[in-house]
Design a protein around this motif. Structure first.
Motif, short mmCIF file in Angstrom:
data_model
loop_
_atom_site.label_atom_id
_atom_site.label_comp_id
_atom_site.label_asym_id
_atom_site.label_seq_id
_atom_site.Cartn_x
_atom_site.Cartn_y
_atom_site.Cartn_z
N ARG A 182 0.84 -1.21 0.00
CA ARG A 182 0.00 0.00 0.00
C ARG A 182 0.87 1.26 0.00
NH1 ARG A 182 -2.84 -3.15 4.05
NH2 ARG A 182 -4.69 -4.10 3.09
N HIS A 183 2.00 1.19 0.70
CA HIS A 183 2.92 2.33 0.72
C HIS A 183 3.43 2.64 -0.69
CE1 HIS A 183 6.32 4.89 1.85
NE2 HIS A 183 7.09 4.10 1.14
N ILE A 184 3.79 1.60 -1.43
CA ILE A 184 4.29 1.80 -2.79
C ILE A 184 3.19 2.32 -3.70
CG2 ILE A 184 4.98 0.52 -4.86
CD1 ILE A 184 6.98 -0.94 -3.31
N ALA A 185 1.99 1.75 -3.59
CA ALA A 185 0.87 2.19 -4.43
C ALA A 185 0.53 3.65 -4.14
CB ALA A 185 -0.34 1.30 -4.19
N ASP A 186 0.52 4.03 -2.87
CA ASP A 186 0.24 5.42 -2.50
C ASP A 186 1.30 6.35 -3.07
OD1 ASP A 186 -1.99 4.62 -1.09
OD2 ASP A 186 -1.02 4.70 0.88
N LYS A 187 2.56 5.95 -2.93
CA LYS A 187 3.66 6.79 -3.42
C LYS A 187 3.57 6.99 -4.93
CE LYS A 187 6.49 8.39 -1.55
NZ LYS A 187 6.66 9.81 -1.10
N ALA A 188 3.28 5.91 -5.66
CA ALA A 188 3.20 6.00 -7.12
C ALA A 188 2.02 6.87 -7.56
CB ALA A 188 3.08 4.60 -7.72
N GLU A 189 0.93 6.84 -6.79
CA GLU A 189 -0.24 7.65 -7.15
C GLU A 189 -0.07 9.11 -6.77
OE1 GLU A 189 -4.08 4.64 -7.08
OE2 GLU A 189 -3.49 5.62 -5.20
N GLN A 190 0.64 9.38 -5.70
CA GLN A 190 0.71 10.74 -5.18
C GLN A 190 1.93 11.52 -5.64
OE1 GLN A 190 0.50 10.15 -0.92
NE2 GLN A 190 -1.45 9.07 -1.06
N ASP A 191 2.97 10.82 -6.07
CA ASP A 191 4.22 11.47 -6.45
C ASP A 191 4.45 11.31 -7.95
OD1 ASP A 191 6.79 12.43 -6.79
OD2 ASP A 191 7.54 11.56 -4.93
N ASP A 192 4.38 12.42 -8.68
CA ASP A 192 4.55 12.36 -10.13
C ASP A 192 5.94 11.93 -10.54
OD1 ASP A 192 1.94 13.19 -10.51
OD2 ASP A 192 2.47 15.31 -10.71
N LEU A 193 6.89 11.98 -9.62
CA LEU A 193 8.27 11.61 -9.95
C LEU A 193 8.54 10.11 -9.78
CD1 LEU A 193 10.16 14.58 -8.25
CD2 LEU A 193 9.63 14.28 -10.67
N VAL A 194 7.58 9.38 -9.24
CA VAL A 194 7.76 7.95 -8.99
C VAL A 194 6.77 7.14 -9.83
CG1 VAL A 194 7.65 6.10 -7.27
CG2 VAL A 194 8.58 8.33 -6.64
N THR A 195 7.30 6.20 -10.60
CA THR A 195 6.48 5.30 -11.41
C THR A 195 6.90 3.87 -11.12
OG1 THR A 195 6.30 6.93 -13.19
CG2 THR A 195 5.79 4.65 -13.74
N ILE A 196 5.94 2.99 -10.96
CA ILE A 196 6.25 1.57 -10.79
C ILE A 196 5.42 0.76 -11.76
CG2 ILE A 196 4.59 1.27 -8.88
CD1 ILE A 196 6.79 -0.72 -7.71
N ARG A 197 6.05 -0.18 -12.44
CA ARG A 197 5.39 -1.05 -13.42
C ARG A 197 5.67 -2.50 -13.03
NH1 ARG A 197 5.44 1.59 -18.56
NH2 ARG A 197 4.52 -0.31 -19.41
N VAL A 198 4.68 -3.36 -13.18
CA VAL A 198 4.80 -4.76 -12.80
C VAL A 198 4.75 -5.64 -14.05
CG1 VAL A 198 3.80 -6.66 -11.47
CG2 VAL A 198 3.71 -4.32 -10.57
N ILE A 199 5.70 -6.57 -14.16
CA ILE A 199 5.67 -7.55 -15.25
C ILE A 199 4.86 -8.75 -14.76
CG2 ILE A 199 7.01 -9.07 -16.74
CD1 ILE A 199 9.30 -7.14 -16.55
N PRO A 200 3.68 -9.01 -15.35
CA PRO A 200 2.82 -10.09 -14.85
C PRO A 200 3.37 -11.46 -15.22
CG PRO A 200 1.88 -9.16 -16.83
CD PRO A 200 3.09 -8.32 -16.51
N PHE A 201 2.95 -12.47 -14.47
CA PHE A 201 3.39 -13.84 -14.74
C PHE A 201 3.06 -14.26 -16.17
CE2 PHE A 201 2.96 -14.82 -9.98
CZ PHE A 201 4.31 -14.61 -9.77
N GLU A 202 1.91 -13.80 -16.68
CA GLU A 202 1.51 -14.23 -18.03
C GLU A 202 2.41 -13.70 -19.13
OE1 GLU A 202 -1.76 -11.13 -16.85
OE2 GLU A 202 -0.64 -12.72 -15.87
N ALA A 203 3.32 -12.76 -18.79
CA ALA A 203 4.27 -12.28 -19.80
C ALA A 203 5.32 -13.35 -20.11
CB ALA A 203 4.96 -11.01 -19.30
N GLY A 204 5.41 -14.37 -19.25
CA GLY A 204 6.37 -15.44 -19.48
C GLY A 204 7.80 -15.01 -19.20
N ALA A 205 8.75 -15.65 -19.88
CA ALA A 205 10.16 -15.31 -19.69
C ALA A 205 10.44 -13.91 -20.23
CB ALA A 205 11.04 -16.34 -20.41
N HIS A 206 11.34 -13.20 -19.56
CA HIS A 206 11.68 -11.85 -20.00
C HIS A 206 13.14 -11.56 -19.63
CE1 HIS A 206 11.34 -10.55 -15.78
NE2 HIS A 206 10.18 -11.19 -15.73
N ARG A 207 13.66 -10.44 -20.15
CA ARG A 207 15.07 -10.12 -19.98
C ARG A 207 15.46 -9.93 -18.52
NH1 ARG A 207 18.71 -11.02 -23.70
NH2 ARG A 207 19.92 -9.19 -23.10
#
Length: 278
Positions: A182-207
């Motif tokens: 929740r801390h990370i989600a709040d920070k990403a929503e409230q701070d324009d300088l912070v962005t977080i992206r999640v690679i989902p399991f269904e993306a399979g293997a990745h770099r």
């Protein structure tokens, strides 16, 4: 030049300027050392950042390179003064390996942070409880990471879904991980300088499966820095300059963004997992 870049970045900027001025003058290290009656190793240490430089010695170098402009000389002297200040991380010098401590110094002065994490949540976003819960496995990094306040710098994080779903700290308290999420989600929503992206399991293997890494970007002439986390700080690799690996990992980060959920969907997933854990 931002005043909060910190001594590590200021030192690197000064060293870069001195090397550029020497080469621009067509001089070798041996020639400069001979002209100033220094040992060659002294100049090598100064340019390599392994030795500080006094005001008198810096004046001598600038005179040898033909730098007479008062504004330029004062700017370089200011860099030198700032590089000799102590960073807050110096108190950990006896507890943390030098490579990681140096990285923290560069991180403090970066204007753009791009980071991929496959095992733990980003250090700059960790709560104290979460950081303590992972201390056993990452002592060196965690001792420092929670102390770093979020600064006015762009921070872009990509994490594997496994990082979000791993219930870190459950043996101590089941609330640690959901509160962290929740801390990370709040920070990403409230701070324009912070962005977080999640690679989902269904993306399979990745770099990113090859391991976590960070790219730091700086104001001024300092090149990007690549930090490859090898699981333990003493095995980490830090690369700066024209090394081909920096360009390779920069491309990898863009590929990871292509595999990741949007910022909005990522926050939705993080909050959903936090609810499942509560």
């Amino acid at each position: 030049m931002p005043a909060d870049q910190g001594p590590v970045v200021q030192s690197a900027l000064l060293r870069g300027e001195l090397v550029r001025l020497r080469r621009q003058s067509g001089l070798t290290q041996e020639q400069v050392a001979s002209d100033l009656e220094w040992s060659p190793s002294k100049l090598i240490r100064v340019e390599g950042g392994r030795s500080s430089i006094t005001k008198v010695d810096l004046d001598a170098l600038l005179a040898r390179y033909g730098v007479t402009g008062e504004s330029t000389r004062e700017r370089l002297q200011q860099l030198n003064r700032a590089s000799r200040e102590r960073g807050w991380w110096d108190k950990y010098r006896d507890d943390v390996v030098p490579t990681y401590l140096s990285y923290v110094g560069f991180e403090a002065g970066a204007v753009f942070i791009r980071q991929f994490q496959s095992a733990f949540l980003p250090g700059l976003l960790q709560t104290a409880d979460y950081a303590e819960a992972v201390t056993v496995n990452a002592v060196d990094a965690v001792r420092v990471a929670p102390i770093v306040g979020l600064r006015l710098q762009r921070q872009y994080y990509v994490v594997d879904e496994a990082v979000v779903r791993r219930h870190v700290g459950i043996a101590k308290s089941p609330d640690i991980m959901p509160e962290q999420l929740r801390h990370i989600a709040d920070k990403a929503e409230q701070d324009d300088l912070v962005t977080i992206r999640v690679i989902p399991f269904e993306a399979g293997a990745h770099r990113g499966l090859y391991g976590p890494f960070t790219m730091l970007e700086f104001d001024g002439s300092l090149p990007d820095l690549l930090y490859i986390d090898a699981g333990r700080a003493e095995f980490a690799l830090m690369v700066m300059g024209d090394d081909a690996r920096a360009a390779e990992y920069r491309d990898d980060f863009e590929l990871l963004l292509g595999d990741a959920l949007s910022a909005e969907k990522s926050i939705e997933l993080i909050r959903s997992v936090a609810e499942e854990m509560s």
